[in-house]
Scaffold this motif. Structure first.
Motif, PDB file in Angstrom:
ATOM      1  N   ALA A 183       0.830  -1.206   0.000  1.00 30.78           N
ATOM      2  CA  ALA A 183       0.000   0.000   0.000  1.00 30.78           C
ATOM      3  C   ALA A 183       0.866   1.258   0.000  1.00 30.78           C
ATOM      4  O   ALA A 183       0.565   2.234  -0.697  1.00 30.78           O
ATOM      5  CB  ALA A 183      -0.924  -0.006   1.215  1.00 30.78           C
ATOM      6  N   GLU A 184       1.948   1.236   0.779  1.00 32.72           N
ATOM      7  CA  GLU A 184       2.849   2.383   0.828  1.00 32.72           C
ATOM      8  C   GLU A 184       3.494   2.630  -0.537  1.00 32.72           C
ATOM      9  O   GLU A 184       3.660   3.780  -0.965  1.00 32.72           O
ATOM     10  CB  GLU A 184       3.925   2.154   1.888  1.00 32.72           C
ATOM     11  CG  GLU A 184       3.387   2.218   3.311  1.00 32.72           C
ATOM     12  CD  GLU A 184       4.417   1.795   4.342  1.00 32.72           C
ATOM     13  OE1 GLU A 184       4.218   2.114   5.529  1.00 32.72           O
ATOM     14  OE2 GLU A 184       5.418   1.135   3.962  1.00 32.72           O
ATOM     15  N   LYS A 185       3.851   1.550  -1.218  1.00 30.55           N
ATOM     16  CA  LYS A 185       4.462   1.695  -2.537  1.00 30.55           C
ATOM     17  C   LYS A 185       3.446   2.216  -3.553  1.00 30.55           C
ATOM     18  O   LYS A 185       3.781   3.021  -4.429  1.00 30.55           O
ATOM     19  CB  LYS A 185       5.027   0.356  -2.995  1.00 30.55           C
ATOM     20  CG  LYS A 185       6.248  -0.080  -2.205  1.00 30.55           C
ATOM     21  CD  LYS A 185       6.793  -1.383  -2.729  1.00 30.55           C
ATOM     22  CE  LYS A 185       8.034  -1.804  -1.955  1.00 30.55           C
ATOM     23  NZ  LYS A 185       8.578  -3.078  -2.444  1.00 30.55           N
ATOM     24  N   MET A 186       2.206   1.772  -3.437  1.00 30.22           N
ATOM     25  CA  MET A 186       1.160   2.270  -4.336  1.00 30.22           C
ATOM     26  C   MET A 186       0.930   3.759  -4.112  1.00 30.22           C
ATOM     27  O   MET A 186       0.789   4.535  -5.066  1.00 30.22           O
ATOM     28  CB  MET A 186      -0.135   1.494  -4.107  1.00 30.22           C
ATOM     29  CG  MET A 186      -0.118   0.070  -4.615  1.00 30.22           C
ATOM     30  SD  MET A 186      -1.699  -0.756  -4.323  1.00 30.22           S
ATOM     31  CE  MET A 186      -1.406  -2.343  -5.132  1.00 30.22           C
ATOM     32  N   ALA A 187       0.896   4.171  -2.840  1.00 25.61           N
ATOM     33  CA  ALA A 187       0.692   5.579  -2.523  1.00 25.61           C
ATOM     34  C   ALA A 187       1.836   6.425  -3.076  1.00 25.61           C
ATOM     35  O   ALA A 187       1.629   7.555  -3.535  1.00 25.61           O
ATOM     36  CB  ALA A 187       0.579   5.762  -1.010  1.00 25.61           C
ATOM     37  N   ARG A 188       3.038   5.859  -3.029  1.00 25.78           N
ATOM     38  CA  ARG A 188       4.209   6.566  -3.563  1.00 25.78           C
ATOM     39  C   ARG A 188       4.058   6.785  -5.074  1.00 25.78           C
ATOM     40  O   ARG A 188       4.345   7.863  -5.586  1.00 25.78           O
ATOM     41  CB  ARG A 188       5.460   5.752  -3.261  1.00 25.78           C
ATOM     42  CG  ARG A 188       6.765   6.428  -3.648  1.00 25.78           C
ATOM     43  CD  ARG A 188       7.943   5.566  -3.203  1.00 25.78           C
ATOM     44  NE  ARG A 188       9.210   6.164  -3.542  1.00 25.78           N
ATOM     45  CZ  ARG A 188       9.799   7.131  -2.851  1.00 25.78           C
ATOM     46  NH1 ARG A 188       9.203   7.617  -1.781  1.00 25.78           N
ATOM     47  NH2 ARG A 188      10.960   7.616  -3.219  1.00 25.78           N
ATOM     48  N   GLN A 189       3.593   5.750  -5.773  1.00 24.32           N
ATOM     49  CA  GLN A 189       3.377   5.888  -7.217  1.00 24.32           C
ATOM     50  C   GLN A 189       2.279   6.897  -7.514  1.00 24.32           C
ATOM     51  O   GLN A 189       2.352   7.660  -8.473  1.00 24.32           O
ATOM     52  CB  GLN A 189       3.019   4.520  -7.817  1.00 24.32           C
ATOM     53  CG  GLN A 189       4.145   3.510  -7.811  1.00 24.32           C
ATOM     54  CD  GLN A 189       5.348   3.988  -8.579  1.00 24.32           C
ATOM     55  OE1 GLN A 189       5.230   4.462  -9.712  1.00 24.32           O
ATOM     56  NE2 GLN A 189       6.521   3.879  -7.978  1.00 24.32           N
ATOM     57  N   LEU A 190       1.252   6.925  -6.663  1.00 27.80           N
ATOM     58  CA  LEU A 190       0.156   7.878  -6.831  1.00 27.80           C
ATOM     59  C   LEU A 190       0.677   9.306  -6.685  1.00 27.80           C
ATOM     60  O   LEU A 190       0.314  10.198  -7.453  1.00 27.80           O
ATOM     61  CB  LEU A 190      -0.925   7.597  -5.781  1.00 27.80           C
ATOM     62  CG  LEU A 190      -2.346   8.099  -6.066  1.00 27.80           C
ATOM     63  CD1 LEU A 190      -2.904   7.443  -7.330  1.00 27.80           C
ATOM     64  CD2 LEU A 190      -3.252   7.806  -4.881  1.00 27.80           C
ATOM     65  N   SER A 191       1.575   9.518  -5.714  1.00 23.05           N
ATOM     66  CA  SER A 191       2.126  10.851  -5.487  1.00 23.05           C
ATOM     67  C   SER A 191       3.034  11.299  -6.627  1.00 23.05           C
ATOM     68  O   SER A 191       3.246  12.497  -6.820  1.00 23.05           O
ATOM     69  CB  SER A 191       2.909  10.874  -4.157  1.00 23.05           C
ATOM     70  OG  SER A 191       4.106  10.119  -4.266  1.00 23.05           O
ATOM     71  N   GLY A 196       2.281  10.839  -9.672  1.00 22.98           N
ATOM     72  CA  GLY A 196       1.423  11.202 -10.800  1.00 22.98           C
ATOM     73  C   GLY A 196       0.828  10.054 -11.579  1.00 22.98           C
ATOM     74  O   GLY A 196       0.148  10.279 -12.588  1.00 22.98           O
ATOM     75  N   ARG A 197       1.060   8.823 -11.144  1.00 17.97           N
ATOM     76  CA  ARG A 197       0.471   7.688 -11.859  1.00 17.97           C
ATOM     77  C   ARG A 197      -0.991   7.520 -11.471  1.00 17.97           C
ATOM     78  O   ARG A 197      -1.381   7.785 -10.335  1.00 17.97           O
ATOM     79  CB  ARG A 197       1.242   6.407 -11.564  1.00 17.97           C
ATOM     80  CG  ARG A 197       2.640   6.403 -12.170  1.00 17.97           C
ATOM     81  CD  ARG A 197       3.241   5.011 -12.145  1.00 17.97           C
ATOM     82  NE  ARG A 197       4.576   5.013 -12.701  1.00 17.97           N
ATOM     83  CZ  ARG A 197       4.859   4.895 -13.995  1.00 17.97           C
ATOM     84  NH1 ARG A 197       3.879   4.759 -14.860  1.00 17.97           N
ATOM     85  NH2 ARG A 197       6.103   4.891 -14.423  1.00 17.97           N
ATOM     86  N   SER A 198      -1.803   7.040 -12.412  1.00 18.80           N
ATOM     87  CA  SER A 198      -3.214   6.793 -12.135  1.00 18.80           C
ATOM     88  C   SER A 198      -3.378   5.469 -11.404  1.00 18.80           C
ATOM     89  O   SER A 198      -2.457   4.637 -11.389  1.00 18.80           O
ATOM     90  CB  SER A 198      -4.006   6.738 -13.448  1.00 18.80           C
ATOM     91  OG  SER A 198      -3.654   5.574 -14.192  1.00 18.80           O
ATOM     92  N   GLU A 199      -4.540   5.249 -10.797  1.00 18.84           N
ATOM     93  CA  GLU A 199      -4.806   3.988 -10.109  1.00 18.84           C
ATOM     94  C   GLU A 199      -4.760   2.815 -11.090  1.00 18.84           C
ATOM     95  O   GLU A 199      -4.306   1.726 -10.745  1.00 18.84           O
ATOM     96  CB  GLU A 199      -6.166   4.042  -9.412  1.00 18.84           C
ATOM     97  CG  GLU A 199      -6.193   5.004  -8.227  1.00 18.84           C
ATOM     98  CD  GLU A 199      -7.541   5.065  -7.558  1.00 18.84           C
ATOM     99  OE1 GLU A 199      -8.535   4.623  -8.187  1.00 18.84           O
ATOM    100  OE2 GLU A 199      -7.628   5.545  -6.408  1.00 18.84           O
ATOM    101  N   ALA A 200      -5.207   3.065 -12.325  1.00 18.65           N
ATOM    102  CA  ALA A 200      -5.166   2.006 -13.345  1.00 18.65           C
ATOM    103  C   ALA A 200      -3.725   1.626 -13.677  1.00 18.65           C
ATOM    104  O   ALA A 200      -3.396   0.439 -13.804  1.00 18.65           O
ATOM    105  CB  ALA A 200      -5.905   2.458 -14.601  1.00 18.65           C
ATOM    106  N   ASP A 201      -2.862   2.625 -13.823  1.00 21.11           N
ATOM    107  CA  ASP A 201      -1.448   2.360 -14.104  1.00 21.11           C
ATOM    108  C   ASP A 201      -0.797   1.601 -12.950  1.00 21.11           C
ATOM    109  O   ASP A 201       0.019   0.704 -13.158  1.00 21.11           O
ATOM    110  CB  ASP A 201      -0.687   3.666 -14.338  1.00 21.11           C
ATOM    111  CG  ASP A 201      -1.032   4.318 -15.672  1.00 21.11           C
ATOM    112  OD1 ASP A 201      -1.546   3.598 -16.554  1.00 21.11           O
ATOM    113  OD2 ASP A 201      -0.795   5.528 -15.822  1.00 21.11           O
ATOM    114  N   PHE A 220       1.644  -3.355 -10.405  1.00 23.74           N
ATOM    115  CA  PHE A 220       1.653  -4.322  -9.313  1.00 23.74           C
ATOM    116  C   PHE A 220       0.981  -5.639  -9.677  1.00 23.74           C
ATOM    117  O   PHE A 220       0.927  -6.555  -8.862  1.00 23.74           O
ATOM    118  CB  PHE A 220       0.979  -3.718  -8.078  1.00 23.74           C
ATOM    119  CG  PHE A 220       1.820  -2.690  -7.368  1.00 23.74           C
ATOM    120  CD1 PHE A 220       2.569  -3.038  -6.261  1.00 23.74           C
ATOM    121  CD2 PHE A 220       1.888  -1.388  -7.825  1.00 23.74           C
ATOM    122  CE1 PHE A 220       3.359  -2.099  -5.610  1.00 23.74           C
ATOM    123  CE2 PHE A 220       2.667  -0.438  -7.192  1.00 23.74           C
ATOM    124  CZ  PHE A 220       3.410  -0.798  -6.079  1.00 23.74           C
ATOM    125  N   GLY A 221       0.460  -5.736 -10.886  1.00 20.95           N
ATOM    126  CA  GLY A 221      -0.163  -6.982 -11.319  1.00 20.95           C
ATOM    127  C   GLY A 221      -1.471  -7.288 -10.618  1.00 20.95           C
ATOM    128  O   GLY A 221      -1.793  -8.449 -10.353  1.00 20.95           O
TER     129      GLY A 221
END
Length: 279
Positions: A137-145, A147-152, A157-158
């Motif tokens: 979850a922390e890594k996903m939040a980092r990607q979100l910050s 600028g990546r979309s939730e779909a990306d 993360f597969g």
């Protein structure tokens, strides 16, 4: 005349592998750095250390040269580097030759470096290795910050979009809930439900969940924790499970199962309509 390696193996291409003393490689520990991964702080793996002492690092890591500092930074393979350092310390103490780490260079344009490298680290580790729900979850939040979309993020993360959103909800839980998830004492589904409560209610409810699951495992633990969350009713069986049960069922039970599956005659359906919920 000897064939080159591409022709000999029928490969479509090849890359150059470099060999490094693990001491000259940089393991990023700065949380603001695009290559930061919290597992850089994991303890040494004794089995991996001994394996490296015996046969070296067999699988190449990935590295990238930081254009600002000149450091060769590890993109993938932190644990191999850490454990190789310890293996070499022991080998030197015994008067033996230290091992080198094979590495492939990941070349990235300077302007894209932060986004590309952080995505590479998150994606490779998430798909290849088992990691805790909170770490993911922390890594996903980092990607979100970044600028990546939730779909990306789902692609990186597969996982599906709903899993991305559910994972991000975990970060809205208080520390007590996150710690319980990390320790495997509370599942992600219940943690998501707790995220909707106040912090005080979260702490109280997670304590109940932990107490309910203490000393029991498997279905019994799931049943008790569902009861704590107010969901103690039996779950509906899948069609496959009902068909499996029908293979050995007899009498009225078999009739009821056939009715649920739609295999009973029309005239028989009215005699046992209430059986569907009981199965």
């Amino acid at each position: 005349m000897a064939k080159n390696s591409i022709d000999a193996y029928g490969a479509s291409g090849k890359s150059n592998v470099l060999y490094f003393d693990p001491e000259v490689l940089t393991l990023v520990e700065d949380q603001a750095h695009p290559l930061y991964d919290s597992r850089v702080h994991l303890p040494l793996d004794e089995n991996m250390v001994r394996n490296i002492m015996y046969q070296g690092v067999l699988q190449a890591i990935e590295v990238n040269k930081n254009p600002e500092t000149g450091n060769v930074e590890v993109v993938m393979g932190r644990q191999r580097v850490k454990n190789c350092r310890e293996a070499n310390r022991r080998l030197r103490d015994r008067g033996e030759e230290p091992k080198l780490v094979p590495a492939i260079v990941r070349k990235v344009a300077a302007r894209d470096r932060a986004l590309v490298l952080s995505a590479a680290t998150a994606s490779e580790n998430a798909i290849r290795q088992q990691e805790s729900p909170i770490t993911r979850a922390e890594k996903m939040a980092r990607q979100l910050s970044l600028g990546r979309s939730e779909a990306d993020i789902g692609i990186l993360f597969g996982v599906g979009l709903q899993t991305v959103r559910a994972s991000l909800e975990l970060l809205e839980c208080c520390a007590a809930v996150q710690d319980a998830v990390e320790a495997g004492k509370v599942n992600v589904t219940h943690a998501k439900q707790l995220a909707k409560l106040t912090p005080d209610d979260q702490r109280a409810k997670v304590a109940e969940l932990i107490a309910a699951g203490d000393g029991v495992n498997g279905h019994e633990r799931s049943r008790k924790q569902r009861a704590v969350m107010g969901d103690g009713k039996p779950r509906m069986k899948t069609r496959a499970k009902i068909e499996k049960e029908l293979e050995t069922a007899k009498g009225e039970r078999a009739d009821a199962l056939r009715w649920v599956l739609g295999l009973a005659e029309v005239g028989e359906q009215s005699s046992q309509p209430e059986e569907q919920e009981a199965i």
